[in-house]
Design a protein around this motif. Structure first.
Motif, PDB file in Angstrom:
ATOM      1  N   GLU A  54      48.753  38.313  37.301  1.00 14.23           N
ATOM      2  CA  GLU A  54      49.457  37.763  36.138  1.00 14.23           C
ATOM      3  C   GLU A  54      48.812  36.459  35.702  1.00 14.23           C
ATOM      4  O   GLU A  54      48.517  35.588  36.532  1.00 14.23           O
ATOM      5  CB  GLU A  54      50.942  37.540  36.449  1.00 14.23           C
ATOM      6  N   GLY A  55      48.576  36.342  34.408  1.00 15.57           N
ATOM      7  CA  GLY A  55      48.034  35.107  33.831  1.00 15.57           C
ATOM      8  C   GLY A  55      49.169  34.239  33.331  1.00 15.57           C
ATOM      9  O   GLY A  55      50.257  34.727  33.021  1.00 15.57           O
ATOM     10  N   ALA A  56      48.911  32.924  33.229  1.00 15.91           N
ATOM     11  CA  ALA A  56      49.957  32.008  32.769  1.00 15.91           C
ATOM     12  C   ALA A  56      49.929  31.819  31.262  1.00 15.91           C
ATOM     13  O   ALA A  56      50.888  31.328  30.671  1.00 15.91           O
ATOM     14  CB  ALA A  56      49.772  30.651  33.441  1.00 15.91           C
ATOM     15  N   MET A  57      48.803  32.221  30.643  1.00 13.35           N
ATOM     16  CA  MET A  57      48.686  32.044  29.187  1.00 13.35           C
ATOM     17  C   MET A  57      47.541  32.917  28.683  1.00 13.35           C
ATOM     18  O   MET A  57      46.656  33.286  29.446  1.00 13.35           O
ATOM     19  CB  MET A  57      48.402  30.557  28.899  1.00 13.35           C
ATOM     20  N   CYS A  58      47.595  33.301  27.431  1.00 13.39           N
ATOM     21  CA  CYS A  58      46.540  34.137  26.838  1.00 13.39           C
ATOM     22  C   CYS A  58      46.443  33.801  25.353  1.00 13.39           C
ATOM     23  O   CYS A  58      47.386  34.092  24.600  1.00 13.39           O
ATOM     24  CB  CYS A  58      46.873  35.613  27.039  1.00 13.39           C
ATOM     25  N   GLY A  64      46.679  25.634  30.707  1.00 10.97           N
ATOM     26  CA  GLY A  64      47.833  26.403  31.161  1.00 10.97           C
ATOM     27  C   GLY A  64      47.381  27.416  32.194  1.00 10.97           C
ATOM     28  O   GLY A  64      48.118  27.797  33.098  1.00 10.97           O
ATOM     29  N   ASN A  65      46.132  27.884  32.055  1.00  8.82           N
ATOM     30  CA  ASN A  65      45.482  28.715  33.080  1.00  8.82           C
ATOM     31  C   ASN A  65      44.152  28.042  33.440  1.00  8.82           C
ATOM     32  O   ASN A  65      43.646  27.219  32.701  1.00  8.82           O
ATOM     33  CB  ASN A  65      45.307  30.155  32.572  1.00  8.82           C
ATOM     34  N   PRO A  66      43.588  28.391  34.612  1.00 11.78           N
ATOM     35  CA  PRO A  66      42.429  27.639  35.096  1.00 11.78           C
ATOM     36  C   PRO A  66      41.096  28.158  34.545  1.00 11.78           C
ATOM     37  O   PRO A  66      40.864  29.366  34.464  1.00 11.78           O
ATOM     38  CB  PRO A  66      42.489  27.867  36.613  1.00 11.78           C
ATOM     39  N   HIS A  67      40.212  27.212  34.173  1.00  8.94           N
ATOM     40  CA  HIS A  67      38.881  27.554  33.656  1.00  8.94           C
ATOM     41  C   HIS A  67      37.840  26.667  34.318  1.00  8.94           C
ATOM     42  O   HIS A  67      38.143  25.526  34.707  1.00  8.94           O
ATOM     43  CB  HIS A  67      38.829  27.351  32.133  1.00  8.94           C
ATOM     44  N   ARG A  93      54.718  37.741  28.804  1.00  5.32           N
ATOM     45  CA  ARG A  93      54.104  37.844  30.138  1.00  5.32           C
ATOM     46  C   ARG A  93      52.812  38.615  29.990  1.00  5.32           C
ATOM     47  O   ARG A  93      52.765  39.624  29.275  1.00  5.32           O
ATOM     48  CB  ARG A  93      55.052  38.528  31.129  1.00  5.32           C
ATOM     49  N   ILE A  94      51.742  38.104  30.617  1.00  2.49           N
ATOM     50  CA  ILE A  94      50.433  38.707  30.460  1.00  2.49           C
ATOM     51  C   ILE A  94      49.853  39.052  31.824  1.00  2.49           C
ATOM     52  O   ILE A  94      49.905  38.248  32.748  1.00  2.49           O
ATOM     53  CB  ILE A  94      49.481  37.775  29.643  1.00  2.49           C
ATOM     54  N   PHE A  95      49.357  40.286  31.944  1.00  2.00           N
ATOM     55  CA  PHE A  95      48.754  40.763  33.183  1.00  2.00           C
ATOM     56  C   PHE A  95      47.313  41.185  32.901  1.00  2.00           C
ATOM     57  O   PHE A  95      47.038  41.869  31.905  1.00  2.00           O
ATOM     58  CB  PHE A  95      49.544  41.949  33.741  1.00  2.00           C
ATOM     59  N   ASN A  96      46.414  40.754  33.781  1.00  2.00           N
ATOM     60  CA  ASN A  96      45.001  41.135  33.643  1.00  2.00           C
ATOM     61  C   ASN A  96      44.810  42.591  34.072  1.00  2.00           C
ATOM     62  O   ASN A  96      45.730  43.204  34.637  1.00  2.00           O
ATOM     63  CB  ASN A  96      44.138  40.209  34.515  1.00  2.00           C
ATOM     64  N   ALA A  97      43.625  43.116  33.851  1.00  2.00           N
ATOM     65  CA  ALA A  97      43.349  44.533  34.142  1.00  2.00           C
ATOM     66  C   ALA A  97      43.454  44.836  35.640  1.00  2.00           C
ATOM     67  O   ALA A  97      43.668  45.984  36.033  1.00  2.00           O
ATOM     68  CB  ALA A  97      41.964  44.904  33.636  1.00  2.00           C
ATOM     69  N   ALA A 142      35.991  38.107  24.107  1.00  2.00           N
ATOM     70  CA  ALA A 142      36.471  36.784  23.686  1.00  2.00           C
ATOM     71  C   ALA A 142      37.572  36.355  24.640  1.00  2.00           C
ATOM     72  O   ALA A 142      38.179  37.186  25.330  1.00  2.00           O
ATOM     73  CB  ALA A 142      36.999  36.826  22.265  1.00  2.00           C
ATOM     74  N   CYS A 143      37.836  35.048  24.674  1.00  2.00           N
ATOM     75  CA  CYS A 143      38.916  34.508  25.506  1.00  2.00           C
ATOM     76  C   CYS A 143      39.436  33.267  24.776  1.00  2.00           C
ATOM     77  O   CYS A 143      38.670  32.306  24.595  1.00  2.00           O
ATOM     78  CB  CYS A 143      38.380  34.144  26.887  1.00  2.00           C
ATOM     79  N   GLY A 144      40.673  33.299  24.343  1.00  2.58           N
ATOM     80  CA  GLY A 144      41.214  32.190  23.542  1.00  2.58           C
ATOM     81  C   GLY A 144      41.347  30.915  24.344  1.00  2.58           C
ATOM     82  O   GLY A 144      40.891  29.843  23.918  1.00  2.58           O
ATOM     83  N   THR A 145      41.952  31.019  25.532  1.00  2.00           N
ATOM     84  CA  THR A 145      42.074  29.824  26.375  1.00  2.00           C
ATOM     85  C   THR A 145      40.701  29.357  26.827  1.00  2.00           C
ATOM     86  O   THR A 145      40.449  28.157  26.946  1.00  2.00           O
ATOM     87  CB  THR A 145      42.955  30.116  27.615  1.00  2.00           C
TER      88      THR A 145
HETATM   89  N1  LIG Z   1      42.315  36.117  32.448  1.00  2.00           N
HETATM   90  C1  LIG Z   1      43.219  35.001  32.099  1.00  2.00           C
HETATM   91  C2  LIG Z   1      44.376  35.509  31.212  1.00  2.00           C
HETATM   92  C3  LIG Z   1      43.896  36.029  29.858  1.00  2.00           C
HETATM   93  C4  LIG Z   1      43.316  34.907  29.025  1.00  2.00           C
HETATM   94  C5  LIG Z   1      42.463  35.337  27.836  1.00  2.00           C
HETATM   95  N2  LIG Z   1      42.440  36.742  27.544  1.00  2.00           N
HETATM   96  C6  LIG Z   1      42.776  34.515  26.587  1.00  2.00           C
HETATM   97  O1  LIG Z   1      42.614  35.028  25.466  1.00  2.00           O
HETATM   98  O2  LIG Z   1      43.145  33.315  26.758  1.00  2.00           O
HETATM   99  C7  LIG Z   1      43.794  34.391  33.402  1.00  2.00           C
HETATM  100  O3  LIG Z   1      43.921  35.116  34.399  1.00  2.00           O
HETATM  101  O4  LIG Z   1      44.121  33.191  33.371  1.00  2.00           O
END
Ligand SMILES: N[C@H](CCC[C@H](N)C(=O)O)C(=O)O
Length: 280
Positions: A67-71, A147-150, A59-63, A207-210
């Protein structure tokens, strides 16, 4: 509370081993631990959880506590965490359940510790380009879900953009009712892709992987880069491949443990300072 601080290309998270159960009020905990003055300091919080469908859950939570769905950067570090700490001996087909589905990891070791990780990020979902008014001009964005929106914006001079102004305007644009992560991308003269990211809930990250995966998908679909490309982010490089054979995205990059720590949470003075600042 004991924690581990980890980072992928400078996108840093506080990790908690929650295989024995989750703390209360995770959104508030994420805000407190992410605070770079009153807490540990991070782009967010990641909990390693038990899972019935996979080897582990994430489970991932932003600052900001959302809550994010993927990181992408976070899941690579989770792979390192569970192997280096002996919670698993698997180095291939390690499965992690996320809110956007189960992901598969390959772990690459040196001297017995994980150095880099390959993640099967699943299939992206592209939507038709949209025109967005922000900061006094119109931007064309390509919505991509990983998995999360961009929202991927192609423009020249990415380095010179004022993300402090542009980022929030696009993150909170009415076109995205759940807010959105925003990538500003330009193809470079070496066939790679240069990307800066304003993350939903965390602001500009190194950086942001997704986000790297979303930008590669939109750029390859537009014919700007090949489907197997190096994505250059301020914090470093990710290798991303959008496979012809199954339409999955494969992302490979580093995972680093920065330090182990312990934080006392009884200190409430941060709250009044923040609330006072918020009031002003
Ligand atoms: N801020 C993103 C979650 C973290 C994604 C990012 N840190 C990564 O490496 O993919 C969201 O709310 O969907």
């Amino acid at each position: 509370m004991r924690f581990t601080k980890m980072q992928g290309l400078g996108n840093d998270y506080v990790y908690l081993n929650c295989t024995g159960g989750l703390p209360d009020n995770l959104p508030e905990l994420a805000v407190r631990l992410s605070d770079r003055h009153f807490g540990v300091g991070a782009d967010g919080l990641i909990c390693i959880c038990p899972s019935e469908r996979a080897d582990f859950g994430m489970r991932i939570f932003n600052a900001d506590g959302s809550e994010g769905a993927m990181c992408g950067n976070g899941i690579r570090c989770l792979g390192k965490y569970v192997y280096d700490k002996g919670l698993t001996r698997k180095t291939s087909l390690l499965t992690v359940e996320t809110a956007s589905g189960v992901r598969y990891l390959e772990l690459f070791l040196r001297d017995g510790l994980v150095q880099s990780v390959l993640v099967d990020m699943g299939r992206p979902e592209l939507s038709p380009p949209v025109k967005l008014m922000a900061a006094g001009r119109t931007w064309q964005a390509v919505p991509v879900s990983v998995g999360n929106p961009h929202a991927v914006v192609f423009c020249g001079g990415v380095d010179a953009l004022n993300l402090a102004e542009l980022g929030p305007a696009l993150e909170r644009h009415p076109a995205f009712p759940d807010r959105v992560n925003v990538e500003f991308a330009q193809s470079d003269d070496r066939g790679g892709l240069k990307v800066r990211v304003w993350e939903r809930g965390s602001g500009e990250t190194l950086a942001c992987g997704t986000g790297a995966c979303a930008a590669l998908t939109a750029a390859a679909r537009a014919g700007l880069v090949s489907r197997h490309t190096t994505v250059h982010l301020p914090g470093g490089e990710l290798e991303v491949r959008w496979a012809e054979e199954n339409g999955h995205l494969y992302m490979t990059g580093p995972a680093v443990t920065v330090f182990e720590g312990e934080i006392s949470l009884e200190n409430e003075n941060y709250r009044c300072v923040r609330e006072k600042n918020a009031v002003q």
